[in-house]
Design an enzyme around this catalytic site. Structure first.
Site, PDB file in Angstrom:
ATOM      1  N   ASN A  45     -33.263  -4.171  10.853  1.00 17.09           N
ATOM      2  CA  ASN A  45     -34.535  -3.658  10.322  1.00 17.09           C
ATOM      3  C   ASN A  45     -34.969  -4.416   9.066  1.00 17.09           C
ATOM      4  O   ASN A  45     -35.891  -4.006   8.378  1.00 17.09           O
ATOM      5  CB  ASN A  45     -34.415  -2.178   9.962  1.00 17.09           C
ATOM      6  CG  ASN A  45     -34.153  -1.321  11.183  1.00 17.09           C
ATOM      7  OD1 ASN A  45     -34.761  -1.528  12.233  1.00 17.09           O
ATOM      8  ND2 ASN A  45     -33.255  -0.359  11.063  1.00 17.09           N
ATOM      9  N   HIS A 131     -38.244  11.248  13.702  1.00 13.35           N
ATOM     10  CA  HIS A 131     -36.869  10.786  13.448  1.00 13.35           C
ATOM     11  C   HIS A 131     -35.927  11.963  13.205  1.00 13.35           C
ATOM     12  O   HIS A 131     -36.324  13.006  12.675  1.00 13.35           O
ATOM     13  CB  HIS A 131     -36.900   9.887  12.208  1.00 13.35           C
ATOM     14  CG  HIS A 131     -35.616   9.202  11.907  1.00 13.35           C
ATOM     15  ND1 HIS A 131     -34.756   9.639  10.924  1.00 13.35           N
ATOM     16  CD2 HIS A 131     -35.043   8.108  12.455  1.00 13.35           C
ATOM     17  CE1 HIS A 131     -33.709   8.829  10.868  1.00 13.35           C
ATOM     18  NE2 HIS A 131     -33.857   7.887  11.799  1.00 13.35           N
ATOM     19  N   GLU A 175     -43.769  10.568  11.240  1.00 12.88           N
ATOM     20  CA  GLU A 175     -43.476   9.185  10.888  1.00 12.88           C
ATOM     21  C   GLU A 175     -44.811   8.436  10.954  1.00 12.88           C
ATOM     22  O   GLU A 175     -45.695   8.825  11.720  1.00 12.88           O
ATOM     23  CB  GLU A 175     -42.530   8.553  11.926  1.00 12.88           C
ATOM     24  CG  GLU A 175     -41.101   9.005  11.796  1.00 12.88           C
ATOM     25  CD  GLU A 175     -40.204   8.357  12.861  1.00 12.88           C
ATOM     26  OE1 GLU A 175     -40.083   7.125  12.884  1.00 12.88           O
ATOM     27  OE2 GLU A 175     -39.631   9.109  13.666  1.00 12.88           O
ATOM     28  N   SER A 179     -39.855   5.097  14.856  1.00  6.79           N
ATOM     29  CA  SER A 179     -38.751   4.141  14.748  1.00  6.79           C
ATOM     30  C   SER A 179     -38.207   3.674  16.091  1.00  6.79           C
ATOM     31  O   SER A 179     -37.665   2.580  16.187  1.00  6.79           O
ATOM     32  CB  SER A 179     -37.625   4.741  13.917  1.00  6.79           C
ATOM     33  OG  SER A 179     -37.160   5.929  14.503  1.00  6.79           O
ATOM     34  N   ASP A 204     -43.503   9.712   6.718  1.00  8.62           N
ATOM     35  CA  ASP A 204     -42.301   8.884   6.571  1.00  8.62           C
ATOM     36  C   ASP A 204     -42.702   7.465   6.972  1.00  8.62           C
ATOM     37  O   ASP A 204     -42.927   7.173   8.147  1.00  8.62           O
ATOM     38  CB  ASP A 204     -41.213   9.446   7.505  1.00  8.62           C
ATOM     39  CG  ASP A 204     -39.952   8.598   7.516  1.00  8.62           C
ATOM     40  OD1 ASP A 204     -40.028   7.395   7.212  1.00  8.62           O
ATOM     41  OD2 ASP A 204     -38.884   9.147   7.870  1.00  8.62           O
ATOM     42  N   HIS A 207     -40.700   2.482   8.387  1.00  8.10           N
ATOM     43  CA  HIS A 207     -40.885   1.238   9.142  1.00  8.10           C
ATOM     44  C   HIS A 207     -42.241   0.576   8.908  1.00  8.10           C
ATOM     45  O   HIS A 207     -42.517  -0.475   9.475  1.00  8.10           O
ATOM     46  CB  HIS A 207     -40.672   1.495  10.640  1.00  8.10           C
ATOM     47  CG  HIS A 207     -39.265   1.902  10.941  1.00  8.10           C
ATOM     48  ND1 HIS A 207     -38.256   0.979  11.111  1.00  8.10           N
ATOM     49  CD2 HIS A 207     -38.691   3.132  11.042  1.00  8.10           C
ATOM     50  CE1 HIS A 207     -37.119   1.624  11.333  1.00  8.10           C
ATOM     51  NE2 HIS A 207     -37.350   2.927  11.290  1.00  8.10           N
ATOM     52  N   LYS A 238     -35.005  -1.170   4.769  1.00  6.00           N
ATOM     53  CA  LYS A 238     -35.544  -1.876   5.942  1.00  6.00           C
ATOM     54  C   LYS A 238     -36.230  -3.153   5.436  1.00  6.00           C
ATOM     55  O   LYS A 238     -35.514  -4.057   5.003  1.00  6.00           O
ATOM     56  CB  LYS A 238     -36.429  -0.928   6.727  1.00  6.00           C
ATOM     57  CG  LYS A 238     -35.605   0.328   7.132  1.00  6.00           C
ATOM     58  CD  LYS A 238     -36.233   1.188   8.146  1.00  6.00           C
ATOM     59  CE  LYS A 238     -35.518   2.527   8.269  1.00  6.00           C
ATOM     60  NZ  LYS A 238     -34.106   2.445   8.673  1.00  6.00           N
TER      61      LYS A 238
HETATM   62  C1  LIG Z   1     -38.144   6.847  10.284  1.00  4.19           C
HETATM   63  C2  LIG Z   1     -36.881   6.902   9.499  1.00  4.19           C
HETATM   64  N1  LIG Z   1     -36.792   7.793   8.489  1.00  4.19           N
HETATM   65  C3  LIG Z   1     -35.669   7.878   7.750  1.00  4.19           C
HETATM   66  C4  LIG Z   1     -34.580   7.074   7.991  1.00  4.19           C
HETATM   67  C5  LIG Z   1     -33.365   7.230   7.169  1.00  4.19           C
HETATM   68  O1  LIG Z   1     -33.342   6.306   6.134  1.00  4.19           O
HETATM   69  P1  LIG Z   1     -31.950   5.858   5.502  1.00  4.19           P
HETATM   70  O2  LIG Z   1     -31.338   4.886   6.455  1.00  4.19           O
HETATM   71  O3  LIG Z   1     -32.315   5.267   4.187  1.00  4.19           O
HETATM   72  O4  LIG Z   1     -31.121   7.090   5.363  1.00  4.19           O
HETATM   73  C6  LIG Z   1     -34.649   6.134   9.050  1.00  4.19           C
HETATM   74  C7  LIG Z   1     -33.559   5.215   9.408  1.00  4.19           C
HETATM   75  O5  LIG Z   1     -32.651   4.870   8.900  1.00  4.19           O
HETATM   76  C8  LIG Z   1     -35.825   6.045   9.806  1.00  4.19           C
HETATM   77  O6  LIG Z   1     -35.912   5.175  10.815  1.00  4.19           O
END
Ligand SMILES: Cc1ncc(COP(=O)(O)O)c(C=O)c1O
Length: 390
Positions: A45, A131, A175, A179, A204, A207, A238
């Site tokens: 990522n 997610h 989101e 993802s 969120d 990405h 990411k």
């Molecule tokens: C859309 C989304 N939100 C939150 C997270 C979590 O973030 P982190 O890896 O920093 O815990 C992820 C993936 O890791 C994600 O793809």
């Protein structure tokens, strides 16, 4: 307990859904070594390939030299080193929000925001493909949960209408870029619903950050909505190439999170190296738009080649490409075929994606060369033929 766990594991294996870890050694931004063999990594990522940029690494080392390897305290006690203040100011400014608060990762940030800001009489509307961190955050909330169909604004509005007389607050959680599917939430329309029904919107942008929008600040910029959501979460792990996450909102929300979000209050602060690296990567992204331009050249080329080869890339538009195979075992077969050809890619299966939609999740990064992409596409075509999706 052990017998029960063994039986669950057997069940997972029977479904072709078993996971194990492959311990790898990265040797460049796009190559890894596993069992002494070199592979092209197609599942990182690190979209802008900043995680091993020399200046980012140097900044991580400098932060370690000055502050130590770990902070060894939570942020509320003695963990809020001055680098946090700088990074919080810069992320808020980058995405045009009043205030930022850095959490130790995105999962903790989502749990912190959702379980703290929502209360018993409230309603949370959640996209069905959100997610796992959002789904679990919502489960931890005492609010009523309502799932709406993926990116379906009419379904969302119908559901909001039924709840609008409630005495609590309404929240939409989504989101920005999904993802596992690489498609984008209808944020403009959600923003209209926000104004019409007085709902709070939590997004969120894990990405979207660094990738979308004219200056790469994320999906809000791409859709002309920069800084307009109630709460915005994004991660450093990411495109920014480091580790950690940040929450953006107004003064009051951030003040409340500092005082009540358990996943902020009761966990150890980030290692200084991660904060130093994030700061440097952010400066690079802000000051040099060529990183984003190079990434998009790769995205456009890779997508064009896959479409020409006959793949259906669904509604994805950016660096995340779902190659939906359907059956769990077929997805693993395709993964293994690619593995034999020196391509490291993961089959994504339930519960990460809905049953019957197992897929390869391919990610495109800036450091891939044209030769890498050509080789990847021809290998994916051959593997796709093996499982008859082409
Ligand atoms: C859309 C989304 N939100 C939150 C997270 C979590 O973030 P982190 O890896 O920093 O815990 C992820 C993936 O890791 C994600 O793809």
């Amino acid at each position: 307990m052990i017998d029960r766990l063994r039986s669950h594991i057997e069940n997972i294996k029977e479904k072709g859904n078993y996971r194990f870890l492959r311990y790898i050694k990265p040797i460049s931004s796009t190559r890894i070594v596993y069992n002494s063999k070199e592979y092209l990594n197609l599942c990182s990522n690190s979209y802008l390939s900043l995680h091993n940029h020399p200046e980012v690494i140097k900044a991580a080392k400098e932060a370690t030299d000055i502050y130590g390897a770990g902070i060894c305290s939570s942020r509320s006690i003695s963990g809020s080193i001055d680098l946090y203040k700088e990074l919080e100011r810069e992320t808020a400014e980058y995405k045009s929000y009043e205030k930022a608060l850095i959490f130790s990762n995105g999962y903790l940030a989502n749990i912190g925001i959702i379980s703290t800001l929502t209360e018993k009489d409230d309603v949370i509307f959640s996209d069905e493909l959100n997610h796992s961190s959002l789904i679990h955050s919502i489960r931890l909330s005492r609010a009523k949960k309502i799932i709406y169909k993926h990116r379906d604004i009419n379904d969302l509005e119908e559901k909001i209408k039924k709840e609008k007389k409630r005495k609590g607050n309404l929240f939409v959680v989504t989101e920005t870029v999904f993802s596992m599917d690489g498609d984008v939430a209808p944020l403009k329309e959600i923003y209209e619903l926000k104004k019409k029904y007085d709902v709070n919107v939590i997004v969120d942008d894990a990405h979207g950050t660094g990738v979308f929008g004219e200056t790469g600040t994320g999906i809000e910029e791409m859709l002309g909505l920069k800084g307009l959501m109630d709460v915005h979460m994004a991660t450093f792990g990411k495109a920014i190439g480091s580790y950690g996450a940040f929450v953006l909102s107004n003064e009051t929300v951030i003040e409340y999170l500092i005082n009540r979000a358990k996943t902020f209050m009761y966990t150890t602060a980030l290692p200084p190296a991660a904060i130093g690296a994030s700061l440097k990567a952010l400066h690079i992204i802000k000051n040099d738009l060529s990183y984003r331009k190079d990434l998009w050249n790769n995205i456009d080329y890779f997508r064009k080649k896959l479409i020409e080869a006959g793949f259906d890339l669904k509604d994805s538009i950016g660096p995340i490409i779902p190659i939906v195979v359907g059956d769990d075992r077929d997805a693993v077969t395709m993964q293994e075929e690619l593995f034999k050809k020196g391509i490291f890619i993961q089959a994504i299966r339930p519960p990460t994606v809905p049953a019957g939609t197992s897929r390869l999740r391919l990610t495109i990064v800036r450091d891939l060369t044209k030769d890498d992409i050509d080789y990847a596409v021809s290998s994916i075509v051959e593997a796709g033929k093996k499982v008859h999706i082409l």
